[in-house]
Design a protein around this motif. Structure first.
Motif, PDB file in Angstrom:
ATOM      1  N   ALA A  78       0.828  -1.208   0.000  1.00 34.81           N
ATOM      2  CA  ALA A  78       0.000   0.000   0.000  1.00 34.81           C
ATOM      3  C   ALA A  78       0.862   1.259   0.000  1.00 34.81           C
ATOM      4  N   THR A  79       1.991   1.230   0.706  1.00 38.21           N
ATOM      5  CA  THR A  79       2.882   2.389   0.745  1.00 38.21           C
ATOM      6  C   THR A  79       3.489   2.661  -0.622  1.00 38.21           C
ATOM      7  N   VAL A  80       3.848   1.602  -1.339  1.00 39.09           N
ATOM      8  CA  VAL A  80       4.379   1.777  -2.702  1.00 39.09           C
ATOM      9  C   VAL A  80       3.328   2.443  -3.595  1.00 39.09           C
ATOM     10  N   LEU A  81       2.085   1.968  -3.508  1.00 42.81           N
ATOM     11  CA  LEU A  81       1.006   2.566  -4.294  1.00 42.81           C
ATOM     12  C   LEU A  81       0.781   4.028  -3.896  1.00 42.81           C
ATOM     13  N   ALA A  82       0.821   4.319  -2.594  1.00 47.41           N
ATOM     14  CA  ALA A  82       0.631   5.696  -2.128  1.00 47.41           C
ATOM     15  C   ALA A  82       1.742   6.610  -2.644  1.00 47.41           C
ATOM     16  N   LEU A  83       2.967   6.092  -2.723  1.00 48.13           N
ATOM     17  CA  LEU A  83       4.082   6.872  -3.260  1.00 48.13           C
ATOM     18  C   LEU A  83       3.869   7.181  -4.745  1.00 48.13           C
ATOM     19  N   ILE A  84       3.326   6.214  -5.481  1.00 44.58           N
ATOM     20  CA  ILE A  84       3.015   6.450  -6.900  1.00 44.58           C
ATOM     21  C   ILE A  84       1.998   7.580  -7.034  1.00 44.58           C
ATOM     22  N   ALA A  85       0.960   7.542  -6.193  1.00 41.30           N
ATOM     23  CA  ALA A  85      -0.041   8.609  -6.210  1.00 41.30           C
ATOM     24  C   ALA A  85       0.586   9.955  -5.847  1.00 41.30           C
ATOM     25  N   LEU A  86       1.509   9.956  -4.894  1.00 45.58           N
ATOM     26  CA  LEU A  86       2.175  11.201  -4.483  1.00 45.58           C
ATOM     27  C   LEU A  86       2.993  11.790  -5.629  1.00 45.58           C
ATOM     28  N   VAL A  87       3.697  10.951  -6.366  1.00 40.74           N
ATOM     29  CA  VAL A  87       4.471  11.433  -7.521  1.00 40.74           C
ATOM     30  C   VAL A  87       3.530  12.048  -8.562  1.00 40.74           C
ATOM     31  N   LEU A  88       2.410  11.389  -8.825  1.00 39.69           N
ATOM     32  CA  LEU A  88       1.433  11.932  -9.775  1.00 39.69           C
ATOM     33  C   LEU A  88       0.899  13.283  -9.298  1.00 39.69           C
ATOM     34  N   ALA A  89       0.656  13.408  -7.989  1.00 45.89           N
ATOM     35  CA  ALA A  89       0.149  14.670  -7.443  1.00 45.89           C
ATOM     36  C   ALA A  89       1.173  15.785  -7.610  1.00 45.89           C
ATOM     37  N   LEU A  90       2.448  15.482  -7.393  1.00 42.65           N
ATOM     38  CA  LEU A  90       3.495  16.488  -7.555  1.00 42.65           C
ATOM     39  C   LEU A  90       3.596  16.938  -9.014  1.00 42.65           C
ATOM     40  N   LEU A  91       3.512  15.984  -9.940  1.00 44.92           N
ATOM     41  CA  LEU A  91       3.544  16.334 -11.364  1.00 44.92           C
ATOM     42  C   LEU A  91       2.324  17.165 -11.751  1.00 44.92           C
ATOM     43  N   SER A  92       1.161  16.792 -11.223  1.00 44.84           N
ATOM     44  CA  SER A  92      -0.067  17.523 -11.521  1.00 44.84           C
ATOM     45  C   SER A  92      -0.009  18.941 -10.966  1.00 44.84           C
ATOM     46  N   ALA A  93       0.495  19.085  -9.735  1.00 44.42           N
ATOM     47  CA  ALA A  93       0.609  20.413  -9.125  1.00 44.42           C
ATOM     48  C   ALA A  93       1.581  21.283  -9.912  1.00 44.42           C
ATOM     49  N   ARG A  94       2.653  20.666 -10.389  1.00 44.23           N
ATOM     50  CA  ARG A  94       3.629  21.427 -11.174  1.00 44.23           C
ATOM     51  C   ARG A  94       3.013  21.886 -12.496  1.00 44.23           C
ATOM     52  N   ALA A  95       2.249  20.993 -13.152  1.00 44.07           N
ATOM     53  CA  ALA A  95       1.590  21.354 -14.399  1.00 44.07           C
ATOM     54  C   ALA A  95       0.558  22.457 -14.186  1.00 44.07           C
ATOM     55  N   ALA A  96      -0.181  22.377 -13.056  1.00 49.12           N
ATOM     56  CA  ALA A  96      -1.168  23.402 -12.739  1.00 49.12           C
ATOM     57  C   ALA A  96      -0.491  24.756 -12.514  1.00 49.12           C
ATOM     58  N   GLY A  97       0.666  24.733 -11.853  1.00 52.20           N
ATOM     59  CA  GLY A  97       1.397  25.974 -11.619  1.00 52.20           C
ATOM     60  C   GLY A  97       1.862  26.623 -12.901  1.00 52.20           C
ATOM     61  N   ARG A  98       2.330  25.784 -13.864  1.00 51.34           N
ATOM     62  CA  ARG A  98       2.751  26.326 -15.157  1.00 51.34           C
ATOM     63  C   ARG A  98       1.581  26.920 -15.926  1.00 51.34           C
ATOM     64  N   THR A  99       0.414  26.237 -15.821  1.00 52.28           N
ATOM     65  CA  THR A  99      -0.776  26.722 -16.514  1.00 52.28           C
ATOM     66  C   THR A  99      -1.220  28.073 -15.971  1.00 52.28           C
ATOM     67  N   GLU A 100      -1.199  28.204 -14.631  1.00 55.85           N
ATOM     68  CA  GLU A 100      -1.617  29.460 -14.002  1.00 55.85           C
ATOM     69  C   GLU A 100      -0.657  30.601 -14.340  1.00 55.85           C
ATOM     70  N   SER A 101       0.655  30.301 -14.326  1.00 55.57           N
ATOM     71  CA  SER A 101       1.641  31.352 -14.626  1.00 55.57           C
ATOM     72  C   SER A 101       1.575  31.750 -16.115  1.00 55.57           C
ATOM     73  N   GLY A 102       1.275  30.741 -16.965  1.00 53.90           N
ATOM     74  CA  GLY A 102       1.128  31.034 -18.389  1.00 53.90           C
ATOM     75  C   GLY A 102      -0.092  31.866 -18.666  1.00 53.90           C
ATOM     76  N   GLY A 103      -1.184  31.573 -17.906  1.00 51.97           N
ATOM     77  CA  GLY A 103      -2.442  32.308 -18.098  1.00 51.97           C
ATOM     78  C   GLY A 103      -2.340  33.734 -17.627  1.00 51.97           C
ATOM     79  N   SER A 104      -1.511  33.948 -16.590  1.00 54.22           N
ATOM     80  CA  SER A 104      -1.377  35.316 -16.093  1.00 54.22           C
ATOM     81  C   SER A 104      -0.415  36.131 -16.946  1.00 54.22           C
TER      82      SER A 104
END
Length: 484
Positions: free
Chosen positions: A458-484
């Protein structure tokens, strides 16, 4: 004076809208409670159904499976229909269908009629689950979506927690039929409140050709999801030829579904939507996290009873800790998501979830009940924070014409995760705890070993989800900075 008068008029006109939004949110909360209660309350009645109908466990378990299968196979189609024909009539129809089916369940003279009525009840629940999330973006302002999602998450957890205890009391006092009939007054109240409070027509509604519903795609998706769900549930984790055949059928169904969606003019699911990395990541994270959380439901009872030697009452009390923590945390999580941003809170939630599962993987019998309660509290706080923030992030960024189907996809990913987790985590625990240990405390050693290995996975799976969340947050940040 003119400006002051205009401000006063705007204030007065805003008051009924705010009041209406609160009542609308109350109706959505009750609909969420109904659908989750329908899942959890039936399980406690299985022994009574076996006795009253003289049936085997394999037969009566379809009372639960029929409901879950109906939700899983139809929830995306329910969202798509709502995007086409309007969310209010579909949600009201779902509440009415769920309530009517509850009457049929309570009056069913045979087991198979009860199972059929439960499938109809599941269809009503699919409509409610798909549309409550979709309605939030139209009910509250964007800066309050997180709080609204937190409230719905709390109501879902309350329904899950309340089901077994309420069901036990009703069966003891009135018999098994009462666990279905109790939904009727609550359903009538929900319908009346939704009828009065939900907007008659969304101002952002999208006009879609009503004759272009993708029937072939809907049928293919339903059969594919049914094959997968049955493969994961039949045999209770022991895979045989039937399970493998169903998995092959499900894989074939996915390919056929993708092919049909690429050809039709108005597909059930637009495959281009998955090019949005944030949406795809959110759906993947939802599935993975639900798989992880299923370990707490499948494995914990065996560890608490066999590993720690707790009696049934203490096991029940310990197991109620997780849902209680999730309920309380969801309310706070929504406000945190509104204040600090959904993506940041999503990462924080997954950090907490990963920490909790890591601590559970070290569970040893010598630590006693504290070795379970502290990690499960950390885990459930993380789950509530993730679930609320993930739903808020997805629904806030979706166009009005796609909210129904995307809401259905979010619920589908969670359901598929629960189904996968029940089979996968149960199988890991069974294999790990089967290793023989010598000496005193054989059962406790086996249970502890199974607990540790399961939560390492379960911890391995949770780490996979955490990596996806970090990538998603980074993509969201780029989108917001690009939009502004």
């Amino acid at each position: 004076m003119a400006i002051a008068e205009q401000n006063r008029n705007e204030y007065v006109s805003a008051q009924p809208q705010t009041q209406s939004a609160r009542w609308a949110l109350a109706s959505l909360s009750l609909a969420t409670l109904l659908s989750s209660l329908g899942t959890s309350i039936a399980s406690v009645g299985l022994p009574s159904l076996m006795q009253n109908f003289g049936a085997t466990f394999q037969a009566v378990q379809w009372v639960v499976l029929a409901y879950l299968l109906a939700i899983t196979t139809l929830i995306v189609s329910a969202g798509r229909l709502a995007d086409m024909f309007g969310r209010r009539p579909l949600l009201l129809g779902g509440i009415a269908l769920f309530t009517s089916a509850s009457v049929l369940c309570g009056l069913a003279p045979t087991l198979w009629l009860l199972i059929a009525a439960r499938a109809v009840q599941g269809l009503g629940a699919a409509l409610m689950m798909a549309l409550t999330l979709a309605f939030v973006a139209e009910t509250v302002t964007k800066d309050r979506i997180g709080s609204a999602m937190g409230l719905l998450g709390a109501m879902s957890a309350i329904g899950t927690t309340l089901g077994p205890s309420l069901g036990g009391l009703l069966i003891a006092g009135f018999g098994w039929r009462a666990i279905f009939l109790v939904n009727v007054p609550l359903g009538v109240l929900t319908f009346a409140l939704a009828w009065q409070a939900l907007p008659a027509r969304s101002k952002t509604a999208q006009q879609v050709d009503r004759g272009t519903f993708d029937v072939a795609g809907t049928a293919l998706l339903a059969l594919t999801l049914a094959a997968y769900a049955l493969a994961m549930t039949l045999g209770r984790g022991n895979f045989g030829a039937l399970n493998i055949g169903l998995l092959i059928a499900a894989g074939t169904g996915v390919l056929l579904f993708a092919a049909t969606q690429a050809r039709v003019k108005n597909p059930l699911i637009r495959l281009a939507s998955f090019r949005d990395l944030q949406l795809s990541a959110s759906l993947a994270m939802s599935l993975v996290v639900a798989t992880v959380m299923m370990a707490t439901l499948v494995v914990a009872p065996f560890y608490l009873s066999r590993g720690l030697g707790l009696d049934a009452a203490m096991v029940g009390l310990a197991l109620s800790t997780g849902p209680l923590v999730s309920t309380l945390s969801a309310l706070v999580a929504g406000r945190l998501a509104d204040r600090f941003g959904a993506h940041k809170m999503m990462v924080a939630g997954l950090l907490s979830l990963t920490t909790g599962t890591f601590l559970l993987s070290f569970a040893v019998v010598t630590l006693g009940i504290a070795g379970y309660l502290v990690p499960i509290t950390v885990t459930c706080i993380g789950y509530a924070l993730f679930q609320t923030s993930n739903n808020a992030a997805v629904m806030a960024g979706i166009s009005a014409g796609q909210r129904g189907v995307v809401s259905g996809l979010l619920n589908l990913s969670r359901n598929l995760g629960l189904i996968t987790g029940a089979s996968l985590m149960g199988a890991i625990f069974a294999v790990a705890s089967a290793e023989k240990h010598q000496g005193i405390g054989l059962l406790s050693s086996e249970a502890a070993r199974g607990m540790q290995v399961t939560f390492q996975a379960a911890t391995v799976l949770a780490l996979i989800a955490l990596v996806l969340a970090l990538l998603s947050a980074r993509a969201a940040g780029r989108t917001e900075s690009g939009g502004s």
